[in-house]
Design a protein around this motif. Structure first.
Motif, PDB file in Angstrom:
ATOM      1  N   ARG A   5       1.049  -0.886   0.451  1.00  0.00           N
ATOM      2  CA  ARG A   5      -0.019  -0.019  -0.335  1.00  0.00           C
ATOM      3  C   ARG A   5       1.118   0.919  -0.264  1.00  0.00           C
ATOM      4  O   ARG A   5       1.658   1.510   0.552  1.00  0.00           O
ATOM      5  CB  ARG A   5      -1.362   0.579   0.862  1.00  0.00           C
ATOM      6  CG  ARG A   5      -1.709  -1.136   1.354  1.00  0.00           C
ATOM      7  CD  ARG A   5      -2.825  -1.174   2.311  1.00  0.00           C
ATOM      8  NE  ARG A   5      -3.444  -0.153   2.981  1.00  0.00           N
ATOM      9  CZ  ARG A   5      -4.454   0.504   3.750  1.00  0.00           C
ATOM     10  NH1 ARG A   5      -4.288  -0.109   4.644  1.00  0.00           N
ATOM     11  NH2 ARG A   5      -5.241   1.631   3.173  1.00  0.00           N
ATOM     12  N   SER A   6       0.745   1.954  -1.016  1.00  0.00           N
ATOM     13  CA  SER A   6       1.295   3.386  -1.027  1.00  0.00           C
ATOM     14  C   SER A   6       0.414   4.584   0.134  1.00  0.00           C
ATOM     15  O   SER A   6       0.035   4.259   0.657  1.00  0.00           O
ATOM     16  CB  SER A   6       1.091   3.977  -2.298  1.00  0.00           C
ATOM     17  OG  SER A   6      -0.194   4.478  -2.989  1.00  0.00           O
ATOM     18  N   GLY A   7       1.838   5.495   0.016  1.00  0.00           N
ATOM     19  CA  GLY A   7       2.078   6.560   0.676  1.00  0.00           C
ATOM     20  C   GLY A   7       0.352   7.016   1.045  1.00  0.00           C
ATOM     21  O   GLY A   7       0.025   7.071   1.376  1.00  0.00           O
ATOM     22  N   LEU A   8       0.229   6.831  -0.615  1.00  0.00           N
ATOM     23  CA  LEU A   8      -0.892   7.752  -0.978  1.00  0.00           C
ATOM     24  C   LEU A   8      -2.412   6.898  -0.077  1.00  0.00           C
ATOM     25  O   LEU A   8      -3.726   7.473   0.169  1.00  0.00           O
ATOM     26  CB  LEU A   8      -1.605   7.840  -1.989  1.00  0.00           C
ATOM     27  CG  LEU A   8      -2.475   8.621  -2.971  1.00  0.00           C
ATOM     28  CD1 LEU A   8      -2.817   9.612  -2.507  1.00  0.00           C
ATOM     29  CD2 LEU A   8      -2.298   8.522  -4.637  1.00  0.00           C
ATOM     30  N   MET A 175      16.874   3.886  -2.276  1.00  0.00           N
ATOM     31  CA  MET A 175      16.010   4.474  -1.263  1.00  0.00           C
ATOM     32  C   MET A 175      14.931   4.721  -2.188  1.00  0.00           C
ATOM     33  O   MET A 175      14.561   4.929  -3.155  1.00  0.00           O
ATOM     34  CB  MET A 175      16.385   5.683  -0.433  1.00  0.00           C
ATOM     35  CG  MET A 175      17.902   5.446  -0.057  1.00  0.00           C
ATOM     36  SD  MET A 175      18.370   7.349   0.517  1.00  0.00           S
ATOM     37  CE  MET A 175      17.849   7.462   1.467  1.00  0.00           C
ATOM     38  N   THR A 176      13.412   4.846  -1.472  1.00  0.00           N
ATOM     39  CA  THR A 176      12.535   5.571  -1.013  1.00  0.00           C
ATOM     40  C   THR A 176      12.526   7.187  -1.657  1.00  0.00           C
ATOM     41  O   THR A 176      13.231   7.483  -0.614  1.00  0.00           O
ATOM     42  CB  THR A 176      11.598   4.722  -0.693  1.00  0.00           C
ATOM     43  OG1 THR A 176      11.214   5.089   0.871  1.00  0.00           O
ATOM     44  CG2 THR A 176      11.485   3.625  -0.554  1.00  0.00           C
ATOM     45  N   ILE A 177      11.367   7.917  -2.250  1.00  0.00           N
ATOM     46  CA  ILE A 177      11.456   9.013  -1.856  1.00  0.00           C
ATOM     47  C   ILE A 177      11.391   9.789  -0.833  1.00  0.00           C
ATOM     48  O   ILE A 177      11.391  10.582  -0.410  1.00  0.00           O
ATOM     49  CB  ILE A 177      10.146   9.703  -3.224  1.00  0.00           C
ATOM     50  CG1 ILE A 177      10.339  10.954  -3.303  1.00  0.00           C
ATOM     51  CG2 ILE A 177       9.561   9.759  -2.847  1.00  0.00           C
ATOM     52  CD1 ILE A 177       9.436  11.183  -4.814  1.00  0.00           C
ATOM     53  N   GLY A 178      10.317   9.144  -0.124  1.00  0.00           N
ATOM     54  CA  GLY A 178      10.405   9.161   1.321  1.00  0.00           C
ATOM     55  C   GLY A 178      11.541   9.086   2.555  1.00  0.00           C
ATOM     56  O   GLY A 178      12.340  10.157   3.651  1.00  0.00           O
ATOM     57  N   GLU A 179      13.004   7.769   1.934  1.00  0.00           N
ATOM     58  CA  GLU A 179      13.534   8.191   3.149  1.00  0.00           C
ATOM     59  C   GLU A 179      15.138   8.881   2.418  1.00  0.00           C
ATOM     60  O   GLU A 179      15.287   9.651   3.017  1.00  0.00           O
ATOM     61  CB  GLU A 179      14.220   7.040   2.064  1.00  0.00           C
ATOM     62  CG  GLU A 179      13.772   5.611   2.640  1.00  0.00           C
ATOM     63  CD  GLU A 179      14.014   3.641   2.889  1.00  0.00           C
ATOM     64  OE1 GLU A 179      13.575   2.635   3.300  1.00  0.00           O
ATOM     65  OE2 GLU A 179      13.980   4.146   1.557  1.00  0.00           O
ATOM     66  N   VAL A 180      14.366   9.432   0.962  1.00  0.00           N
ATOM     67  CA  VAL A 180      15.564  10.779   0.391  1.00  0.00           C
ATOM     68  C   VAL A 180      15.044  11.745   0.790  1.00  0.00           C
ATOM     69  O   VAL A 180      16.384  12.523   1.375  1.00  0.00           O
ATOM     70  CB  VAL A 180      15.997  10.401  -0.898  1.00  0.00           C
ATOM     71  CG1 VAL A 180      15.985  12.012  -1.481  1.00  0.00           C
ATOM     72  CG2 VAL A 180      16.016   9.144  -2.068  1.00  0.00           C
ATOM     73  N   VAL A 197       4.399   9.691   4.969  1.00  0.00           N
ATOM     74  CA  VAL A 197       3.515   8.263   4.864  1.00  0.00           C
ATOM     75  C   VAL A 197       3.978   7.896   4.520  1.00  0.00           C
ATOM     76  O   VAL A 197       4.855   7.116   2.898  1.00  0.00           O
ATOM     77  CB  VAL A 197       2.130   8.953   4.994  1.00  0.00           C
ATOM     78  CG1 VAL A 197       1.313   7.947   4.679  1.00  0.00           C
ATOM     79  CG2 VAL A 197       2.200  10.609   4.959  1.00  0.00           C
ATOM     80  N   ALA A 198       4.510   6.206   5.375  1.00  0.00           N
ATOM     81  CA  ALA A 198       5.126   5.096   5.429  1.00  0.00           C
ATOM     82  C   ALA A 198       4.550   4.597   4.482  1.00  0.00           C
ATOM     83  O   ALA A 198       3.421   4.339   4.661  1.00  0.00           O
ATOM     84  CB  ALA A 198       5.829   4.152   6.519  1.00  0.00           C
ATOM     85  N   MET A 199       4.814   3.232   3.319  1.00  0.00           N
ATOM     86  CA  MET A 199       4.287   2.035   2.956  1.00  0.00           C
ATOM     87  C   MET A 199       3.655   1.004   4.075  1.00  0.00           C
ATOM     88  O   MET A 199       4.183   0.989   4.985  1.00  0.00           O
ATOM     89  CB  MET A 199       5.080   1.641   1.967  1.00  0.00           C
ATOM     90  CG  MET A 199       5.222   2.800   0.791  1.00  0.00           C
ATOM     91  SD  MET A 199       5.994   1.804  -1.088  1.00  0.00           S
ATOM     92  CE  MET A 199       7.759   1.980   0.326  1.00  0.00           C
TER      93      MET A 199
END
Length: 389
Positions: A5-8, A175-180, A197-199
């Motif tokens: 499940r994506s952050g969205l 990395m994910t965009i959130g981690e970056v 907002v994490a997956m």
């Protein structure tokens, strides 16, 4: 198959009250969709007591129609009727006036795991501007299509900072965009009030095909996860007069030029015995971009073992062999490139001039790769505390 499940998806289904009472600007593109392929803009607009005031568009625009390097203009979104402000053109940073209209900026962009992809740098500039204005930024996390278990390539020299590398990252950063976003915010002192907002359900070893999520091309020449897989090497071709397959149905997988001979090119590359890849002789005629309307002899890059494949080293090999086979015809592309007008585009892409110099001196690939190893390991240690999964 996993059900990631994506952050969205998580925001809308589990944390719908998070944005309540806020005026929101959304940074998004055509791949900003949930698991049902519904776009983030109407989903956020429908949240209770949330006012979606504006849409901000990165490279390729809100719906992904403009090609690479095309400036994005102000427009009005036909779906929501909202103004769409450009973040890719003469202005790449939100203006104070844009930030006065909002309490929170939500970023929902699909990255592809390579330092050159501009969406992480749009996110960085949004965070810097938001910090100065006291506005919160919320990044909705999404999978890295290449997974997060492997990294590759040199860490960019800060002296070569550009819009394909504002801050030092490895080429294949894992990395994910959130981690970056979290890493850059902390290590470069943005001071942004940031929420990621994490997956749910994503693991670092996953490739895109493991997630169960639908693929929507995040840019016009990123049609499939296969494209993303070769892109950390394929983007290098933009710094040369080799066609990277733009204007064909297999961008970044087909590479060539009229001055090459396909079978000799493929044979020479295959003789290198690079891990996880086979080069098939290919001929193609781009409909636009480099060598438009002319037949190019080249190769198709077939990944045979994803776990062993090194896309960046492979891209360097493709360039080095083309230069060796056709020294009088091969050329490095001249400036400008991505708003930079002085340095060679290949050096901007690599984040250093040393790799081009090594290719010109015909240094072995193993030597080139060995040169970046120590810096890569140091960078991996620095990023470790910001890994969320």
């Amino acid at each position: 198959m996993a059900n990631v499940r994506s952050g969205l998806d998580v925001l809308v289904s589990e944390r719908a009250s998070f944005l309540r009472g806020r005026r929101v600007a959304l940074v998004s593109h055509q791949a900003s969709v949930d698991a049902r392929l519904l776009h983030a803009a109407p989903l956020l607009a429908d949240l209770r007591a949330v006012t979606l005031t504006a849409l901000w568009a990165p490279e390729h625009g809100l719906w992904g129609a403009p090609q690479d390097h095309a400036h994005i203009r102000f427009e009005r979104d036909p779906l929501t009727g909202l103004p769409v402000h450009s973040l890719y053109g003469e202005r790449r940073t939100p203006t104070p006036a844009m930030l006065r209209e909002v309490d929170t900026v939500v970023v929902d962009l699909q990255d592809v795991g390579a330092r050159y992809y501009t969406f992480i740098w749009t996110t960085a500039l949004v965070m810097r501007a938001a910090a100065a204005a006291g506005v919160e930024v919320v990044v909705l996390d999404r999978p890295n299509p290449l997974g997060g278990a492997r990294v590759e390539g040199n860490v960019a020299d800060p002296a070569y900072a550009s819009f394909v590398g504002l801050y030092p990252l490895a080429i294949r950063h894992g990395m994910t965009i959130g981690e970056v976003a979290a890493y850059l915010n902390a290590t470069h002192g943005f001071g942004c009030r940031l929420t990621v907002v994490a997956m749910r359900g994503w693991r670092r070893a996953m490739l895109w095909e493991d997630t169960g999520l639908p693929w929507v091309a995040p840019s016009p020449n990123m049609p499939t996860p296969d494209t993303a897989r070769v892109y950390p090497g394929g983007c290098l071709y933009e710094g040369t007069n080799l066609s990277e397959g733009r204007g064909t149905t297999r961008p970044f997988e087909w590479v060539g030029a009229p001055y090459l001979e396909a079978h000799a090119y493929a044979d020479t590359l295959n003789a290198l015995k690079l891990p996880g890849v086979v080069f098939r002789p290919a001929r193609f005629t781009p409909t636009f971009h480099k060598w438009a309307g002319r037949q190019c002899d080249g190769v198709q890059i077939h990944v045979t073992d994803v776990a062993r494949f090194k896309p960046y080293v492979t891209g360097l090999a493709v360039i080095a062999v083309a230069r060796r086979l056709a020294p009088r015809s091969f050329a490095w592309r001249r400036p400008p490139y991505e708003f930079e007008r002085k340095r060679l585009p290949f050096d901007i892409i690599c984040g250093t001039g040393e790799i081009r110099t090594a290719i010109e001196r015909r240094r072995p690939l193993t030597e080139i790769e060995r040169a970046w190893t120590r810096g890569l390991h140091a960078w991996m240690r620095a990023r470790a505390r910001y890994l969320m999964y």
